[in-house]
Design a protein around this motif. Structure first.
Motif, short mmCIF file in Angstrom:
data_model
loop_
_atom_site.label_atom_id
_atom_site.label_comp_id
_atom_site.label_asym_id
_atom_site.label_seq_id
_atom_site.Cartn_x
_atom_site.Cartn_y
_atom_site.Cartn_z
N HIS A 147 35.15 -17.17 7.27
CA HIS A 147 34.61 -15.83 7.48
C HIS A 147 35.54 -14.95 8.31
O HIS A 147 35.29 -13.77 8.46
N ARG A 148 36.60 -15.52 8.86
CA ARG A 148 37.51 -14.71 9.67
C ARG A 148 38.69 -14.19 8.87
O ARG A 148 39.29 -13.18 9.22
N SER A 149 39.10 -14.91 7.84
CA SER A 149 40.22 -14.45 7.03
C SER A 149 40.32 -15.32 5.79
O SER A 149 39.49 -16.20 5.56
N THR A 150 41.37 -15.03 5.01
CA THR A 150 41.56 -15.80 3.78
C THR A 150 42.80 -16.67 3.89
O THR A 150 43.70 -16.40 4.70
N GLU A 151 42.84 -17.69 3.07
CA GLU A 151 44.03 -18.54 3.01
C GLU A 151 45.26 -17.69 2.68
O GLU A 151 46.32 -17.82 3.29
N ALA A 152 45.11 -16.78 1.70
CA ALA A 152 46.26 -15.99 1.26
C ALA A 152 46.81 -15.14 2.39
O ALA A 152 48.03 -15.07 2.60
N TYR A 153 45.91 -14.47 3.13
CA TYR A 153 46.41 -13.62 4.20
C TYR A 153 47.03 -14.46 5.30
O TYR A 153 48.06 -14.09 5.87
N ARG A 154 46.42 -15.58 5.61
CA ARG A 154 46.98 -16.40 6.69
C ARG A 154 48.38 -16.89 6.33
O ARG A 154 49.28 -16.92 7.18
N ARG A 155 48.57 -17.28 5.07
CA ARG A 155 49.93 -17.69 4.65
C ARG A 155 50.90 -16.53 4.81
O ARG A 155 51.99 -16.68 5.37
N HIS A 156 50.47 -15.39 4.30
CA HIS A 156 51.34 -14.21 4.35
C HIS A 156 51.70 -13.88 5.80
O HIS A 156 52.88 -13.70 6.13
N ALA A 157 50.68 -13.81 6.65
CA ALA A 157 50.92 -13.40 8.04
C ALA A 157 51.75 -14.44 8.78
O ALA A 157 52.58 -14.08 9.63
N ALA A 158 51.58 -15.71 8.46
CA ALA A 158 52.37 -16.76 9.10
C ALA A 158 53.85 -16.53 8.82
O ALA A 158 54.70 -16.60 9.72
N GLY A 159 54.15 -16.22 7.58
CA GLY A 159 55.55 -15.97 7.21
C GLY A 159 56.11 -14.76 7.91
O GLY A 159 57.24 -14.77 8.43
N VAL A 160 55.32 -13.69 7.96
CA VAL A 160 55.79 -12.45 8.59
C VAL A 160 56.01 -12.66 10.09
O VAL A 160 57.04 -12.27 10.64
N LEU A 161 55.05 -13.28 10.73
CA LEU A 161 55.17 -13.49 12.18
C LEU A 161 56.39 -14.34 12.50
O LEU A 161 57.16 -14.03 13.42
N ALA A 162 56.56 -15.43 11.76
CA ALA A 162 57.67 -16.33 12.05
C ALA A 162 58.99 -15.58 11.90
O ALA A 162 59.90 -15.70 12.74
N ARG A 163 59.09 -14.80 10.86
CA ARG A 163 60.31 -14.03 10.59
C ARG A 163 60.55 -13.02 11.73
O ARG A 163 61.66 -12.90 12.25
N VAL A 183 23.16 -16.30 3.49
CA VAL A 183 23.27 -16.78 4.88
C VAL A 183 24.36 -15.98 5.61
O VAL A 183 25.46 -15.81 5.09
N ILE A 184 24.02 -15.48 6.79
CA ILE A 184 25.01 -14.74 7.59
C ILE A 184 25.94 -15.75 8.26
O ILE A 184 25.49 -16.63 8.99
N LEU A 185 27.22 -15.62 8.00
CA LEU A 185 28.18 -16.60 8.53
C LEU A 185 28.69 -16.22 9.93
O LEU A 185 29.33 -17.04 10.58
N ASN A 186 28.45 -15.00 10.36
CA ASN A 186 29.03 -14.58 11.65
C ASN A 186 28.01 -13.88 12.56
O ASN A 186 28.27 -12.79 13.05
N PRO A 187 26.86 -14.52 12.81
CA PRO A 187 25.85 -13.82 13.64
C PRO A 187 26.07 -14.01 15.14
O PRO A 187 25.15 -14.38 15.87
N THR A 188 27.28 -13.77 15.61
CA THR A 188 27.57 -13.85 17.05
C THR A 188 28.58 -12.77 17.38
O THR A 188 29.26 -12.25 16.50
N PHE A 189 28.71 -12.48 18.67
CA PHE A 189 29.72 -11.49 19.08
C PHE A 189 31.14 -12.07 19.04
O PHE A 189 32.11 -11.34 19.21
N THR A 190 31.28 -13.39 18.85
CA THR A 190 32.62 -13.94 18.66
C THR A 190 33.16 -13.51 17.31
O THR A 190 34.35 -13.25 17.15
N ASP A 191 32.27 -13.42 16.34
CA ASP A 191 32.74 -13.21 14.97
C ASP A 191 32.26 -11.92 14.34
O ASP A 191 32.77 -11.54 13.30
#
Lengths: 291, 740, 153
Positions: free
Chosen positions: A267-283, B663-671
Motif C-alpha cells: 500500500h505504500r508503493s509498487t515494485e516497479a517504482y521501487r526498482r526505478h527509484a532504487a536505480g535513480v538514487l544509487a546513480r 478492506v482499508i489497508l492504511n487506516p493509521t497515521f503512519t500510512d
C-alpha cells in the motif's frame, strides 16, 4: 466459514481482539547499567527491551500487545556513546544527526519526526529489523557488525548479513542484547544517503540508499527493496570495474541496481517504482560521492 | 461596501478579533468529547465486521456477558425503535442485522467497568460468518442497478458539435477527513428514563432525530449537547457512537463513554467518494464552449449516508465556473461493499472540478490558447445560466476578477541554494537542484452555498439582551472554523456592544441551526443571528422611542434615554428567528431548475518544483483569490483559505485510503499521509468583496472553495513542469516517473 | 509499580500495572486531559510533552519508564493566569482553529524556542514537522513563531 474475528479483517482489529489482558501484572526493570541489563536478560530471556519506545509502544497502543516482562535500557549510559570504533545501541537519532559519519547523520535526520528522533535509537532500529529501517543501509554499506552481548557468552560480533535474517527477523538470541555497531577501520569518508517517501517528514522509506566511495571502490546498499537491507553486489562489481564514471556507465549501473533489488508492491508503493527509484538514487549518490 | 462602524464597537464585523474559545484551547483546558467523564461511568466498545460482505450466521454474546465487569452486550435485536438510521435514507442498521455490507460495520456493543474490559469483552463475542463475494467495482454495481441515485442532466442541443474536441478519463481517490479529534461521546441517564448525550456533530438536531427514532423515545427525553469538536470536514455529518452509547446507557442505567482510536475512527466515519469521470469538451475555434458531455460514477460504499446529495453536487458542477449551452451528464453513485462515503469538504464538487479543470487545460492546449484566457472567455457571471441546471445566477460571482487577482500575485523566485528542505524529497536528500523543473498551474472552482434541491433549509438563533451583556443562543456546531467568533461579531455590530457571548444550547432549548456543512453557517446561522439581533435592536429602540442602541443604553439624537438596566427592567429581552435562504427547487427530469441558493467562486494558482525522474513534488506556493461577498473576519478567512488549500494539497499529492476487496489497508497515521509543516506551501491570498444578495452584510460561505480548485491547480502545475497529462489524484511519484 | 515524576513542577506519584503510556496516565489517572490523544503511534504530535528537556510523544513513553523524570505538559506552561509567550502568539495570529493539535504545538514550539530563540522560517517548519495540524494549513502557526523568533531575547 469463518469464526470469530477472522484474519481477513486484516491487520489491526484481529490483532487487537486476541490480545492479552491489559491489567495483567507486568514485570519491569529499569537497568542501571549494562551488567544489570545482561543479568535481567539472562534471568528473563523473554523480557522485551525498551529503548526509545517508538516501535514497542506502537505495538502496545495499536495492537494491544501486552509484554509480560520489560527491561528498560534508557538509563544504561554505556550504550549511548558514539566513538571511533563503535556506536552504542542506545544512541538516539537526534544525537546521530550530529555525528561524524555523513551518511548516517543524513539518514538520522529522516527518521520520523523531531519527537521520534529524540527518543528512538539505532539499537532499536537494528532490533526491529524492518526492511525500511532508516539506519540499516548505512550499516550494510559500512560493512559494520552488530555487537551483541549476553551474560553467559559475553560479547559476540555478528556481521550484518548474518544478523538480519528476514522481515523483522534477526539472529539475536533470546538472552542477548544489542549493545552497538562496530565502525570498520576502512570506513570511507565519501558517503551519501538518500531516501524517497511520499511526504517530506514522518514518512516510511519507499526506497533508501547509501553509497560509499573508498579505496576499494563503491559500495551500494539499499533499504525497503528486500526483506533485509541489501548490497547491490552486481552493480558494485560493474561500476568498480570501470576506470571512469561516464554518464553511460552510470546509466548501466542504475539499470543493474534496478534489476538486483527485490522489492514488493504494497500500500505504500509498487515494485516497479521501487526498482526505478532504487536505480535513480544509487546513480545520484555515486555522483554525490564524487563531488 | 456596507458601513461597518457602529458606535463604540471595537470587535464587530470586518475586524480580525480572536476567538472566544482560543484561550482554553491554547492552555489545554478546552473539553473535547474524548476528554469527558462522569462519576460511575462505564466504557463502551464496538465489535465490527471482519468482512466487507458476509452473512452473520451466529452471534453468541454469552462469553462476553459472563466476563466480570461487563454490564451489557447489545446487538441489533436490542434496538428499541427504528432498526435503521441515516441522514437522507434510513438504510443502515444500528448494528449488523444479518449481512455486513462493509468492512468494520458495527455488529455488537459492550459496556464494561473500564475501557480494557469492554474491548476484551467485545473480542470475546463469538461470531460465525459466511463470507460473501464483495461488490467492489462501482461501474459494475451501477450496471447491475445497485445505485443510491442516478441522475441525468440534459440541457440544450444534443446534436451540437464543436470544432475542437478533447476527451479524458479522470479519477479521484478516497480521501479521509482525518480530523485530529477522534469520535467520542458520553451518555448520562437523567434519572427519569431519558438521557443527556454529549456528542460531536455537525448537525446536532438531525443526529437527535435519528437517535430518538432508533431509541423509540420522545424528543424531550433525549437532550443532545454539543461536546468539544476536534475538526470535522464532513466526517461528523453522520452518526458514529451516538446511538450505541445511548443504548448502552439506557441498558445499564449508568453513564457510558465511547471513544474511538485512530484506526476505529478511519473505519467509523464516511469518506470522500472516489470518482471515475469520463468527459468530452467541445469548443468552437475561438474557444467558446459548445458542448460538454460527461459520465460520472461515484462509489458510495455500503450505505447511503449523504451520497444522493453528493452526487447532485458532482453533477451540477460538471462544467465548473463556465458557460455552456449544451450539457449532457449521466451520473450515478454506486452501492458497493467498499467503505461508506459521504460528506467531505467540497462535497462532490471537488471530484468534478478536478476533471473539468484538467479538461479546460487540454482544451486550451488543443486551441493553442492561454489557459486563463480560455477560462475568462467562458467565465460565468451574474445573469448567466449555470451550464448544467440552467439556473440564472443572482447575486455576485466575480469569476474573472478572481482569475485576474490570482494571476496578478507576483510569482515566487526559483529556489536558490541547496537547502534540501526547499527541494522535492526534502531532507531525504533525493534531489539536487539541477534535477528540478518548475511548473505553474491554474484552476477555478465553483460551489453552491447552503442546501439545495428544494430542501427546507433554515437556521434558528435567539439573541438575548441582559443586564450583563448580550447572549447569542444557537445549536450550530463550532468545529474549529470560527463560527463562534462570527456570531459574536455580527451581534456586536448590530447591537452596538462588544459584550456578546455565544451560548451553545442543547436540542431541547433551541431549534435546529442546520448543518455545519455546505459552506452554510456564516450565512445561515450568521443570517439568523443578524436577523434576531436586528429584531431585538428594533424592538428595544421602539419600546423606548429612541433612534440608536449602544453599549450603555438607548439613545435619541445622541442622548441616552434609557440604560440597559432599564431596558431589562422586566427581565432579559430576546428575539428568536428562523432564517431561511432564497427558496430552491428540485430539478426536473432533465436536471433543470433553480436548484441552488447561491454560488461562490475561487481561483487558485499553484507553483510546484518537480523532480521528474523520481516523480517527487514540492508544492512551493498555492495562491488564491477568493470570492467572500463581504469579509466578516479577515484573519479567520485566511485561516480557512490556508487550511482548505492544505487539504487540496493532500488530495493532489499524497492522501488516499488504499482499499482492497473492501478492506482499508492504511487506516493509521503512519500510512494515511497528511501534509506536514514541511509539505505546506506558502499561500498568498486575495479577498474579493462584491457583496452577495442574502448573507449577513453580504457575506458568503467560504469553507469549501479553498479545497475545490487547489487540487487541480497543483496537478496543472505538475503537468506544466513535466509536459504530462496526469489524470488521477493523488499524483504519486510513480505516476510522474512513469513506473506505476 | 509505583512511579514518581515531577509534573508541571510538582512531585506526582502514580501506580501502573502494565505497559500503558505516559499519555494514558496523564489523561486518565492524573486528570490532565490537555495532552491530546489522536494517533497513539507518534505520527501526529498531539500528545507532545516536554520530558527532561526534550519534546517527546507521550504516547510512546511507557509510563513506568518515566520514573524520576521531569515532565511539563501544556497545563504547566501558563501560570497564574499568565499565558506563555507561545500561547499568546498563537492566539494573536489566529493559529488555533479546532485546537486539537494546539497543546502539542505549544509544547513542541516552546521547546524549540528554548534551544533556538531565533529560528528561521525553515527551522520552524522542520522543528514542528512532527505536529500535524488539519485545520490551519500551518500558515498562522508559522506567523506566530516567526513573530516570536523576531523578538529580542
Amino acid at each position: 466459514m469463518g469464526v470469530g474475528v477472522s484474519t481477513s479483517y486484516g491487520r489491526s482489529y484481529s490483532d487487537r481482539a486476541f490480545a492479552t489482558d491489559y491489567r495483567m501484572p507486568m514485570e519491569f526493570t529499569a537497568a542501571a547499567n549494562l551488567d544489570e541489563l545482561l543479568d535481567v536478560k539472562a534471568q528473563q530471556p523473554d523480557a522485551q527491551l525498551l529503548a526509545g519506545g517508538t516501535d514497542l509502544m506502537v505495538a502496545v497502543n495499536l495492537a494491544h500487545h501486552r509484554p509480560e516482562q520489560i527491561v528498560s535500557l534508557g538509563r544504561v549510559e554505556e550504550l549511548k556513546d558514539v566513538g571511533s570504533a563503535r556506536i552504542g545501541a542506545g544512541t538516539t537519532w537526534a544525537r546521530l544527526e550530529q555525528c561524524q559519519y555523513t551518511a548516517l547523520a543524513q539518514a538520522a535526520r529522516t527518521v520520523g519526526s523531531p519527537q521520534i528522533r529524540a527518543a528512538g535509537t539505532i539499537g532499536g532500529n537494528i532490533g526491529t529489523a524492518s526492511p525500511a529501517g532508516d539506519g540499516l543501509p548505512w550499516i550494510a554499506a559500512a560493512d559494520a557488525e552488530i555487537i551483541v552481548e549476553s551474560k553467559e557468552r559475553g560479547e559476540r560480533i555478528v556481521p550484518w548479513r548474518e544478523f538480519f535474517t528476514g522481515v523483522k527477523r534477526t539472529s539475536l538470541a533470546s538472552d542477548e542484547v544489542i549493545t552497538g555497531v562496530t565502525i570498520p577501520d576502512n570506513l570511507p569518508d565519501a558517503q551519501e544517503f538518500a531516501k524517497v517517501g511520499t511526504r517530506n517528514a514522518m514518512v516510511i522509506a519507499t526506497v533508501s540508499c547509501v553509497v560509499m566511495r573508498g579505496d576499494d571502490g563503491f559500495r551500494v546498499a539499499l533499504g525497503s527493496v528486500a526483506p533485509t537491507p541489501m548490497r547491490a553486489t552486481r552493480a558494485e562489481e560493474m561500476i568498480n570495474a570501470e576506470s571512469t564514471i561516464s554518464d553511460a556507465v552510470l546509466e548501466e549501473f542504475g539499470r543493474i541496481v534496478q534489476d538486483e533489488v527485490q522489492p514488493i508492491t504494497d500500500h505504500r508503493s509498487t515494485e516497479a517504482y521501487r526498482r526505478h527509484a532504487a536505480g535513480v538514487l544509487a546513480r545520484r549518490l555515486v555522483k554525490r560521492t564524487l563531488q | 461596501m456596507t458601513t461597518r462602524t457602529t458606535t463604540g464597537v471595537h470587535s464587530g464585523i470586518g475586524t480580525s478579533v480572536g476567538r472566544p474559545d482560543g484561550e482554553p484551547k491554547v492552555t489545554g483546558n478546552f473539553a473535547y468529547a474524548s476528554d469527558l467523564s462522569a462519576d460511575n461511568m462505564l466504557w463502551g466498545a464496538t465489535l465490527r465486521s471482519p468482512y466487507a460482505h458476509a452473512r452473520l450466521v451466529k452471534l453468541d454474546i454469552a462469553p462476553a456477558l459472563a466476563m466480570a465487569g461487563v454490564h451489557a452486550v447489545l446487538t441489533q435485536d436490542d434496538v428499541p425503535g427504528e432498526p435503521r438510521f441515516g441522514q437522507e435514507e434510513q438504510d443502515q442498521p444500528v448494528l449488523c442485522d444479518g449481512t455486513a455490507q462493509y468492512w468494520g460495520e458495527p455488529v455488537a456493543v459492550v459496556a464494561a467497568e473500564d475501557e480494557e474490559t469492554a474491548r476484551l469483552a467485545a473480542a470475546a463475542i463469538v461470531v460465525e460468518w459466511e463470507p460473501l463475494e464483495p461488490v467492489v467495482d462501482p461501474d459494475a454495481a451501477v450496471a447491475n442497478g445497485a445505485a443510491f441515485r442516478e441522475m441525468k442532466i440534459r440541457r440544450g442541443d444534443e446534436e451540437a458539435v464543436g470544432s475542437i474536441v478533447v476527451e479524458g478519463f479522470y479519477e479521484t481517490a478516497m480521501q479521509d477527513q482525518a480530523p485530529l479529534g477522534p469520535e467520542a461521546g458520553l451518555a448520562i441517564p437523567d434519572g427519569e428514563g431519558g438521557l443527556d448525550l454529549y456528542i460531536t456533530s455537525q448537525w446536532i438536531h438531525v443526529d437527535h432525530r435519528q437517535i430518538i427514532a432508533c431509541l423509540a423515545m420522545d424528543p424531550d427525553q433525549i437532550r443532545c449537547h454539543p461536546a468539544g469538536i476536534g475538526g470535522a470536514f464532513g466526517s461528523r455529518e453522520d452518526i458514529s457512537v451516538h446511538i450505541h452509547v445511548a443504548m448502552l446507557s439506557l441498558a445499564t442505567g449508568r453513564p457510558v463513554k465511547m471513544a474511538y482510536d485512530r484506526t476505529e475512527s478511519f473505519v467509523g466515519h464516511v469518506k470522500r467518494h472516489p470518482a471515475r469521470m469520463w468527459y468530452r469538451h467541445e469548443a468552437d475555434d475561438e474557444g467558446n464552449l459548445v458542448k460538454v458531455t460527461a459520465r460520472l460514477v461515484l462509489d458510495g460504499g455500503g450505505y447511503a449516508h449523504t451520497s444522493r446529495a453528493v452526487l447532485a453536487n458532482a453533477a451540477f458542477f460538471t462544467v465548473g465556473a463556465y458557460r455552456c449551452d449544451n450539457v449532457f451528464v449521466e451520473a450515478a453513485v454506486a452501492r458497493t461493499n467498499n467503505p461508506p462515503c459521504g460528506a467531505m469538504r467540497g462535497f462532490g464538487a471537488v471530484q468534478t472540478c478536478f476533471a473539468s479543470e484538467m479538461q479546460m487545460d487540454r482544451l486550451a492546449e488543443a486551441l493553442d490558447m492561454d489557459p486563463l484566457d480560455l477560462r475568462r472567455r467562458n467565465a460565468l457571471a451574474p445573469g448567466d445560466a449555470v451550464a448544467t441546471s440552467g439556473q440564472i445566477i443572482e447575486g455576485s460571482l466575480p469569476t474573472i476578477a478572481a482569475i485576474d487577482a490570482v494571476e496578478a500575485i507576483p510569482l515566487p523566485d526559483l529556489i536558490e541554494g541547496d537547502d534540501p528542505r526547499l527541494l522535492p524529497g526534502g531532507t531525504g536528500l533525493t534531489t539536487p537542484a539541477s534535477s528540478v523543473v518548475r511548473g505553474v498551474g491554474y484552476a477555478v472552482g465553483l460551489k453552491n452555498l447552503a442546501f439545495s434541491e428544494g430542501f427546507d433549509d433554515f437556521a434558528e438563533a435567539r439573541v438575548v439582551m441582559t443586564t450583563s451583556g448580550v447572549e447569542v443562543h444557537t445549536a450550530a456546531m463550532e468545529v474549529g472554523q470560527g463560527l463562534v467568533t462570527v456570531c459574536q461579531q455580527i451581534a456586536r455590530t448590530v447591537l452596538g456592544t462588544d459584550r456578546v457571548a455565544v451560548v451553545w444550547d442543547d436540542t431541547s432549548q433551541i431549534g435546529s441551526a442546520g448543518s455545519t456543512s455546505a459552506s452554510r453557517q456564516t450565512q445561515m446561522t450568521g443570517g439568523a443571528v443578524h436577523a434576531a439581533a436586528v429584531g431585538l435592536r428594533d424592538q428595544i429602540i421602539a419600546a423606548h422611542g429612541g433612534d440608536e442602541l449602544r453599549d450603555d443604553g438607548v439613545y435619541l439624537k445622541d442622548e441616552r434615554i434609557a440604560t440597559i438596566d432599564e431596558v431589562c427592567v422586566a427581565g432579559p429581552v430576546d428575539c428568536l428567528v428562523q432564517f431561511r435562504h432564497p427558496e430552491t427547487f428540485p430539478p426536473d427530469e432533465n436536471g433543470q431548475g433553480d436548484v441552488h441558493a447561491g454560488f461562490v467562486v475561487a481561483a487558485h494558482r499553484a507553483v510546484v518544483d518537480v523532480d521528474p525522474e523520481l516523480g517527487l513534488v514540492r508544492v512551493v506556493r498555492v495562491d488564491t483569490a477568493q470570492d467572500v461577498g463581504t469579509a466578516l473576519n479577515p484573519q479567520a478567512i485566511t485561516g480557512q483559505l490556508e487550511g482548505g488549500i492544505m487539504q487540496g494539497v493532500g488530495l493532489a499529492v499524497m492522501e488516499q485510503l488504499v482499499v482492497k476487496e473492501g478492506v482499508i489497508l492504511n487506516p493509521t497515521f503512519t500510512d494515511y499521509l497528511i501534509p506536514t509543516f514541511l509539505d505546506a506551501p506558502d499561500v498568498e491570498t486575495r479577498i474579493i468583496e462584491e457583496g452577495d444578495h442574502w448573507g449577513p452584510f453580504g457575506a458568503k460561505g467560504i469553507g469549501e472553495s479553498p479545497t475545490i480548485s487547489s487540487t487541480p491547480a497543483i496537478v496543472a502545475a505538475i503537468n506544466a513542469a513535466t509536459g504530462q497529462r496526469l489524470s488521477k489524484v493523488p499524483v504519486l511519484p510513480g505516476d510522474i516517473a512513469g513506473s506505476g | 509499580m509505583n512511579v514518581t515524576i515531577t509534573l508541571n513542577g510538582e512531585a506526582r506519584m502514580f501506580d501502573v500495572a502494565g505497559p500503558e503510556s505516559l499519555l494514558s496516565v496523564l489523561r486518565n489517572d492524573l486528570d490532565l486531559p490537555g495532552t491530546k490523544d489522536a494517533c497513539e503511534q507518534g505520527e501526529c504530535g498531539s500528545c507532545t510533552v516536554n520530558m527532561d528537556g526534550e519534546a517527546l510523544c507521550s504516547c510512546l513513553v511507557m509510563a513506568v519508564d518515566a520514573d524520576g523524570s521531569i515532565v511539563l505538559t501544556v497545563e504547566g506552561l501558563s501560570s497564574e493566569g499568565e499565558l506563555h509567550a507561545v500561547q499568546d502568539a498563537m492566539l494573536k495570529h489566529g493559529a488555533v482553529q479546532c485546537g486539537f493539535c494546539t497543546p502539542g504545538i505549544v509544547v513542541a514550539g516552546s521547546r524549540l524556542l528554548e534551544s533556538n530563540p531565533h529560528p528561521t522560517e525553515i527551522e520552524i517548519r522542520e522543528a514542528l514537522s512532527g505536529n500535524i495540524c488539519r485545520c490551519t494549513g500551518y500558515g498562522a502557526i508559522l506567523r506566530a513563531f516567526e513573530d516570536l523568533a523576531a523578538e529580542e531575547s
